[in-house]
Design a protein around this motif. Structure first.
Motif, PDB file in Angstrom:
ATOM      1  N   LYS A  98       4.248 -22.268  -3.526  1.00 17.87           N
ATOM      2  CA  LYS A  98       3.337 -22.368  -2.383  1.00 17.87           C
ATOM      3  C   LYS A  98       2.973 -23.787  -1.974  1.00 17.87           C
ATOM      4  CE  LYS A  98       1.139 -17.863  -2.993  1.00 17.87           C
ATOM      5  NZ  LYS A  98      -0.156 -17.143  -3.025  1.00 17.87           N
ATOM      6  N   SER A 102      -1.962 -24.880  -1.111  1.00 20.94           N
ATOM      7  CA  SER A 102      -1.962 -23.487  -0.674  1.00 20.94           C
ATOM      8  C   SER A 102      -3.370 -22.929  -0.504  1.00 20.94           C
ATOM      9  CB  SER A 102      -1.187 -22.624  -1.678  1.00 20.94           C
ATOM     10  OG  SER A 102      -1.790 -22.681  -2.965  1.00 20.94           O
ATOM     11  N   PHE A 103      -4.358 -23.528  -1.183  1.00 22.23           N
ATOM     12  CA  PHE A 103      -5.729 -23.012  -1.132  1.00 22.23           C
ATOM     13  C   PHE A 103      -6.329 -23.121   0.253  1.00 22.23           C
ATOM     14  CE2 PHE A 103      -5.175 -26.950  -3.549  1.00 22.23           C
ATOM     15  CZ  PHE A 103      -5.703 -27.895  -2.677  1.00 22.23           C
ATOM     16  N   TYR A 104      -5.890 -24.088   1.059  1.00 25.94           N
ATOM     17  CA  TYR A 104      -6.400 -24.183   2.423  1.00 25.94           C
ATOM     18  C   TYR A 104      -5.990 -22.963   3.249  1.00 25.94           C
ATOM     19  CZ  TYR A 104      -7.484 -29.148   1.587  1.00 25.94           C
ATOM     20  OH  TYR A 104      -7.992 -30.328   1.114  1.00 25.94           O
ATOM     21  N   ARG A 105      -4.895 -22.373   2.894  1.00 26.06           N
ATOM     22  CA  ARG A 105      -4.369 -21.220   3.624  1.00 26.06           C
ATOM     23  C   ARG A 105      -4.752 -19.902   2.952  1.00 26.06           C
ATOM     24  NH1 ARG A 105       0.351 -22.493   2.838  1.00 26.06           N
ATOM     25  NH2 ARG A 105       0.822 -21.106   1.084  1.00 26.06           N
ATOM     26  N   ASP A 106      -4.622 -19.837   1.635  1.00 24.49           N
ATOM     27  CA  ASP A 106      -4.778 -18.572   0.910  1.00 24.49           C
ATOM     28  C   ASP A 106      -6.145 -18.399   0.244  1.00 24.49           C
ATOM     29  OD1 ASP A 106      -2.133 -18.133   1.582  1.00 24.49           O
ATOM     30  OD2 ASP A 106      -1.354 -18.855  -0.337  1.00 24.49           O
ATOM     31  N   GLY A 107      -6.988 -19.411   0.287  1.00 21.51           N
ATOM     32  CA  GLY A 107      -8.246 -19.348  -0.442  1.00 21.51           C
ATOM     33  C   GLY A 107      -8.116 -20.012  -1.801  1.00 21.51           C
ATOM     34  N   HIS A 108      -9.251 -20.387  -2.389  1.00 23.78           N
ATOM     35  CA  HIS A 108      -9.224 -21.220  -3.587  1.00 23.78           C
ATOM     36  C   HIS A 108      -9.072 -20.438  -4.890  1.00 23.78           C
ATOM     37  CE1 HIS A 108     -13.561 -20.114  -3.516  1.00 23.78           C
ATOM     38  NE2 HIS A 108     -13.470 -20.209  -4.818  1.00 23.78           N
ATOM     39  N   GLU A 109      -9.181 -19.097  -4.841  1.00 25.65           N
ATOM     40  CA  GLU A 109      -9.237 -18.323  -6.081  1.00 25.65           C
ATOM     41  C   GLU A 109      -7.990 -18.467  -6.944  1.00 25.65           C
ATOM     42  OE1 GLU A 109     -10.016 -17.154  -3.123  1.00 25.65           O
ATOM     43  OE2 GLU A 109     -12.094 -16.438  -3.232  1.00 25.65           O
ATOM     44  N   GLU A 110      -6.802 -18.445  -6.324  1.00 22.80           N
ATOM     45  CA  GLU A 110      -5.570 -18.499  -7.108  1.00 22.80           C
ATOM     46  C   GLU A 110      -5.437 -19.835  -7.830  1.00 22.80           C
ATOM     47  OE1 GLU A 110      -0.832 -17.420  -6.599  1.00 22.80           O
ATOM     48  OE2 GLU A 110      -1.949 -18.130  -4.849  1.00 22.80           O
ATOM     49  N   CYS A 111      -5.669 -20.920  -7.112  1.00 26.16           N
ATOM     50  CA  CYS A 111      -5.556 -22.248  -7.724  1.00 26.16           C
ATOM     51  C   CYS A 111      -6.632 -22.443  -8.795  1.00 26.16           C
ATOM     52  CB  CYS A 111      -5.666 -23.327  -6.649  1.00 26.16           C
ATOM     53  SG  CYS A 111      -5.338 -24.999  -7.249  1.00 26.16           S
ATOM     54  N   GLU A 221     -14.065 -22.147   3.852  1.00 26.91           N
ATOM     55  CA  GLU A 221     -14.223 -20.736   3.523  1.00 26.91           C
ATOM     56  C   GLU A 221     -15.614 -20.223   3.879  1.00 26.91           C
ATOM     57  OE1 GLU A 221     -11.119 -20.804  -0.262  1.00 26.91           O
ATOM     58  OE2 GLU A 221     -13.083 -19.906  -0.487  1.00 26.91           O
TER      59      GLU A 221
END
Length: 238
Positions: A98, A102-111, A221
C-alpha cells in the motif's frame, strides 16, 4: 483485587500516592512513556523505586525530536528505556502492498496496528499492570470517563487480568506543565513549535490557538474517534 473499591480509595489521592499504591500492588509493572504526561510519570517513578521499568513504542515514524527527547530522558534519570519496535516483516508487507502513506486513504488503524498495537502487546505480555499518562481532558469524546485504575480488557498481561493505572486522570494540561517547569524535567522540543499531542511524524501537526490538543492527531479523520488503539476501550461501542 476489587477495582471499584480501589478507585474509590484512590479518588482523593495525588498521582504520587496512586503510583505508590500501584507499585505496592504489582511486582511486574511498567510505565508506558511517550509524551509530556509520561515524563511526569517517569519523574515520579524514579523517586519511588531504584529499578523503574519504562518502555516506549518506537514506530519507526517518530519525529527526530522525539527520538532525541527519549534519549534525554534516559540520560537525565539514568534509566533503561525499552524500545518496542514493530516487526520488520509486517511493516515491509504493508509498505510493499500500500505504500508509505496508506493511512491518509484507508485510515490509521491498519498502520497503528502494526507499528503500535502489536509491539504494545509484546511489552505488556509479561506484566501484571501498566501505568499510562491518560487524562480526562485530553479527549472529551473518548477519555472523559477515564478512572484512576481499570481492568484492561483490550490487552492480555502475564496473568488472567491486566490492570491499567492512570494517575494523572484528573490533571489538566496546565497541571502537567506546571510540574514540568517546577521540577525542571525534560520535554519534547516540539511543544515549543505548537505541537501538543505528539505521535508519528506523518500523523501529527501543530494546533492553532483555541484548538483542542487532539485536533493535531489524524486531522483528516472524524474528530470524535481520535484513538490509535492503545486505549481503544475508551471508544464507546468498542
Amino acid at each position: 483485587m476489587n477495582l471499584t473499591e480501589l478507585n474509590l480509595e484512590l479518588s482523593g489521592k495525588s498521582p504520587r500516592e496512586i503510583m505508590k499504591t500501584a507499585l505496592a500492588n504489582h511486582e511486574r509493572i511498567a510505565v508506558s512513556f511517550s509524551g509530556a504526561e509520561d515524563v511526569v510519570l517517569v519523574d515520579l517513578l524514579s523517586k519511588l523505586t531504584d529499578k523503574p521499568r519504562v518502555f516506549t513504542l518506537d514506530t519507526g515514524r517518530l519525529h527526530p525530536e522525539t527520538y532525541r527527547f527519549i534519549e534525554r530522558v534516559r540520560e537525565h534519570y539514568g534509566i533503561d528505556i525499552e524500545l518496542m519496535s514493530p516487526r520488520a516483516e509486517s511493516v515491509q508487507a504493508l509498505v510493499r502492498e500500500k505504500g508509505l502513506f496508506s493511512f491518509y486513504r484507508d485510515g490509521h488503524e491498519e498502520c497503528c496496528g502494526i507499528r503500535k498495537i502489536e509491539p504494545l502487546q509484546r511489552a505488556l505480555s509479561g506484566l501484571d499492570a501498566w501505568i499510562t499518562g491518560q487524562r480526562k481532558d485530553q479527549s472529551p469524546s473518548t477519555r472523559s470517563e477515564v478512572p484512576h485504575v481499570q481492568r484492561d480488557a483490550t490487552f492480555q498481561g502475564r496473568g488472567d487480568d491486566l490492570v491499567k493505572y492512570n494517575p494523572l486522570a484528573n490533571w489538566s494540561s496546565k497541571d502537567v506543565w506546571d510540574y514540568i517547569r517546577m521540577m525542571e524535567i525534560p520535554y519534547n522540543i516540539l511543544h515549543e513549535r505548537g505541537f501538543v499531542s505528539i505521535g508519528c511524524e506523518p500523523c501529527t501537526r501543530p494546533v492553532l490557538p483555541g484548538q483542542h490538543e487532539r485536533e493535531g492527531r489524524w486531522w483528516w479523520e472524524e474528530a470524535t474517534q481520535k484513538e490509535c488503539g492503545l486505549h481503544v476501550g475508551n471508544v464507546k461501542g468498542e
